[in-house]
Design a protein around this motif. Sequence first.
Motif, PDB file in Angstrom:
ATOM      1  N   THR A  80       2.338  -2.419  -1.371  1.00 50.59           N
ATOM      2  CA  THR A  80       1.062  -2.127  -0.717  1.00 50.59           C
ATOM      3  C   THR A  80       0.507  -3.375  -0.040  1.00 50.59           C
ATOM      4  O   THR A  80      -0.031  -3.311   1.071  1.00 50.59           O
ATOM      5  N   TYR A  81       0.664  -4.510  -0.723  1.00 51.22           N
ATOM      6  CA  TYR A  81       0.171  -5.767  -0.147  1.00 51.22           C
ATOM      7  C   TYR A  81       0.868  -6.059   1.194  1.00 51.22           C
ATOM      8  O   TYR A  81       0.203  -6.396   2.182  1.00 51.22           O
ATOM      9  N   GLU A  87       2.336  -3.977   3.236  1.00 56.11           N
ATOM     10  CA  GLU A  87       1.890  -3.016   4.258  1.00 56.11           C
ATOM     11  C   GLU A  87       0.478  -3.350   4.732  1.00 56.11           C
ATOM     12  O   GLU A  87       0.192  -3.337   5.935  1.00 56.11           O
ATOM     13  N   ASN A  88      -0.404  -3.651   3.787  1.00 65.56           N
ATOM     14  CA  ASN A  88      -1.796  -3.941   4.154  1.00 65.56           C
ATOM     15  C   ASN A  88      -1.925  -5.220   4.969  1.00 65.56           C
ATOM     16  O   ASN A  88      -2.772  -5.317   5.867  1.00 65.56           O
ATOM     17  N   GLU A  89      -1.132  -6.216   4.624  1.00 69.53           N
ATOM     18  CA  GLU A  89      -1.262  -7.533   5.264  1.00 69.53           C
ATOM     19  C   GLU A  89      -0.554  -7.608   6.608  1.00 69.53           C
ATOM     20  O   GLU A  89      -1.002  -8.299   7.510  1.00 69.53           O
ATOM     21  N   TYR A 125       0.544  -2.546   8.555  1.00 75.32           N
ATOM     22  CA  TYR A 125      -0.518  -1.679   9.056  1.00 75.32           C
ATOM     23  C   TYR A 125      -1.336  -2.338  10.180  1.00 75.32           C
ATOM     24  O   TYR A 125      -1.525  -1.723  11.238  1.00 75.32           O
ATOM     25  N   TYR A 170      -4.566   3.947   4.538  1.00 82.05           N
ATOM     26  CA  TYR A 170      -5.413   2.993   3.806  1.00 82.05           C
ATOM     27  C   TYR A 170      -6.144   3.682   2.669  1.00 82.05           C
ATOM     28  O   TYR A 170      -6.282   3.137   1.571  1.00 82.05           O
ATOM     29  N   HIS A 221      -3.704   4.312  -0.089  1.00 81.81           N
ATOM     30  CA  HIS A 221      -3.460   3.060  -0.820  1.00 81.81           C
ATOM     31  C   HIS A 221      -4.597   2.785  -1.798  1.00 81.81           C
ATOM     32  O   HIS A 221      -4.380   2.355  -2.923  1.00 81.81           O
ATOM     33  N   HIS A 222      -5.795   3.042  -1.323  1.00 81.22           N
ATOM     34  CA  HIS A 222      -6.961   2.758  -2.157  1.00 81.22           C
ATOM     35  C   HIS A 222      -6.947   3.598  -3.440  1.00 81.22           C
ATOM     36  O   HIS A 222      -7.212   3.098  -4.539  1.00 81.22           O
ATOM     37  N   LYS A 260      -7.471  -6.336   1.089  1.00 86.13           N
ATOM     38  CA  LYS A 260      -7.268  -5.692   2.388  1.00 86.13           C
ATOM     39  C   LYS A 260      -7.629  -4.204   2.380  1.00 86.13           C
ATOM     40  O   LYS A 260      -8.309  -3.724   3.281  1.00 86.13           O
ATOM     41  N   ALA A 261      -7.191  -3.531   1.342  1.00 89.00           N
ATOM     42  CA  ALA A 261      -7.508  -2.098   1.264  1.00 89.00           C
ATOM     43  C   ALA A 261      -9.016  -1.913   1.142  1.00 89.00           C
ATOM     44  O   ALA A 261      -9.609  -1.033   1.762  1.00 89.00           O
ATOM     45  N   ALA A 318     -10.607  -2.515   4.464  1.00 90.96           N
ATOM     46  CA  ALA A 318     -10.328  -1.423   5.398  1.00 90.96           C
ATOM     47  C   ALA A 318     -11.218  -0.225   5.112  1.00 90.96           C
ATOM     48  O   ALA A 318     -11.641   0.489   6.015  1.00 90.96           O
TER      49      ALA A 318
END
Length: 166
Positions: free
Chosen positions: A49-50, A52-54, A57, A75, A78-79, A159-160, A163
Amino acid sequence: MSTDAIVLLKEDHKEIRRLFTAFQDAEDGPASRRGKIVGQIIEALTVHTYLENEVMYPEIRKLVPDVEDDILESYEEHHVADVLCLELHAMDADDERFVAKTTVLMENVLHHVEEEEQEWFPKVRDALGRNQLQEIGQRMLDLRPKAPTTPTAPKALKKAHDAVVA
Ligand SMILES: [Fe+2]
Ligand SMILES: [Fe+2]
């Protein structure tokens, strides 16, 4: 080895699915075994997830405006997974809610991974060239050793959170 971003993320998905199957196979075994597998699931999801988020995405959001809605939905997914991982991380494996919570996490993640693989990763592949996807993948490979491995690490959530809340 390919550094194609989509190939790398799908390899992670495969490992995550493997861990889910291992958890299901451990259904009748000792709680300690399930706890160990859930620890591995949480670590794999936190790293994935990190990255993808960083990297993935935000980069795709810039380069492929057509998938903006998919990314916003992702997002949010992910949250939800972050919250469940945090709760499971703090929960004993013999808690009566442990299996139920893990099952809900797995259902959510499988749904999310399927949307990535079936719905919007193909649009990204069509929109971007090989070189661009390899560059993005290389950035994720470079960042991977610095990725948090536990959901309580502040950068795992940032990040999540940004977002969703920003
Ligand atoms: Fe994702
Ligand atoms: Fe993913």
